[in-house]
Design a protein around this motif. Sequence first.
Motif, mmCIF file in Angstrom:
data_model
loop_
_atom_site.group_PDB
_atom_site.id
_atom_site.type_symbol
_atom_site.label_atom_id
_atom_site.label_comp_id
_atom_site.label_asym_id
_atom_site.label_seq_id
_atom_site.Cartn_x
_atom_site.Cartn_y
_atom_site.Cartn_z
ATOM 1 N N VAL A 120 0.861 -1.182 0.000
ATOM 2 C CA VAL A 120 0.000 0.000 0.000
ATOM 3 C C VAL A 120 0.902 1.238 0.000
ATOM 4 O O VAL A 120 1.788 1.364 0.861
ATOM 5 N N PRO A 121 0.705 2.145 -0.954
ATOM 6 C CA PRO A 121 1.572 3.335 -1.004
ATOM 7 C C PRO A 121 1.418 4.215 0.236
ATOM 8 O O PRO A 121 0.382 4.227 0.892
ATOM 9 N N VAL A 122 2.477 4.922 0.529
ATOM 10 C CA VAL A 122 2.475 5.925 1.603
ATOM 11 C C VAL A 122 2.806 7.273 0.958
ATOM 12 O O VAL A 122 3.808 7.412 0.248
ATOM 13 N N VAL A 141 6.076 8.803 -3.171
ATOM 14 C CA VAL A 141 5.432 7.713 -2.424
ATOM 15 C C VAL A 141 6.462 6.653 -2.044
ATOM 16 O O VAL A 141 7.492 6.488 -2.689
ATOM 17 N N THR A 209 -4.472 11.432 -2.024
ATOM 18 C CA THR A 209 -4.203 9.995 -2.136
ATOM 19 C C THR A 209 -3.304 9.746 -3.345
ATOM 20 O O THR A 209 -3.256 10.543 -4.285
ATOM 21 N N SER A 239 -3.419 4.472 -1.656
ATOM 22 C CA SER A 239 -2.970 4.790 -0.296
ATOM 23 C C SER A 239 -4.130 5.274 0.557
ATOM 24 O O SER A 239 -5.234 5.549 0.062
ATOM 25 N N GLN A 240 -3.866 5.384 1.848
ATOM 26 C CA GLN A 240 -4.805 6.075 2.711
ATOM 27 C C GLN A 240 -4.721 7.578 2.430
ATOM 28 O O GLN A 240 -3.710 8.085 1.943
#
Length: 255
Positions: A120-122, A141, A209, A239-240
């Motif tokens: 999951v990307p940050v 990211v 995002t 991402s979140q």
Amino acid sequence: MSPRSSRRRHLVLGGLVSTALVTPLLAASPAQAAPCRLGSNRHASCNKTIHEPGGGGSGGPSGGGGGPSGPVEPPAPVGLDPNQGVGVAPVPGGNAAPPAAAPATADLVAQAQASAVFPVPVVHTAPKGKTFVRLRTSLWVDGFDTVRTNPITVGAQTIQLTGAPATVTWNLGEATKTCKDAGSENGRTCDYIYQRSSAGQPGGAYQVTATITWDVTWTCGGDDCDEPGGNLGPNAVTSQASPLVVGEIQTTTGQ
């Protein structure tokens, strides 16, 4: 010879003849047996014949014993196959089940795809947390990496998936932008300049995002492979949301 002597001779001869005739008859007749006592053995009889429990006895339909009336067939030889004839040993493995068919390659690919895990990307921005209108904001990211699944081997097939990161699509609240790489803090390959402040947004911030899209392919190695490989198309992970406040720079001019 006197008449009395003659008569006595006839009586002796007659007695001898009668004795000779009666003796064979007595020999042919059964002798008088001694009294028979069965005691506690209820299945014994006085003629010395033992009747087994459950036998037909003399009262059975055939009037004889309880055993079979005809010849008894011999039992089948132990360890031999009756279908192959008496005295012929069974063929080793003759009754073994046929080997299972190799699974379809497509099924193994689907199994590998279901177990694949993509990061999951940050989201990162610079300035961090707050930027300003008409100021270049750097974007990047974490998680923009190649993904390889653990190989799955079944029989003479080994399946492995590879996901190559292709793009990052940014939803910046004000607009969207697609970058060809992960970006960096210096903003040389991926950045954005806001045109409006976030003052009117819920919470006073844009919700940013980033979505990484991987191009996923698969390979198959081994003699049972239906195909050597193929393309599974894109796989996207988002991402979140990360809040980003965008303010306006206030300027004053002297009179």
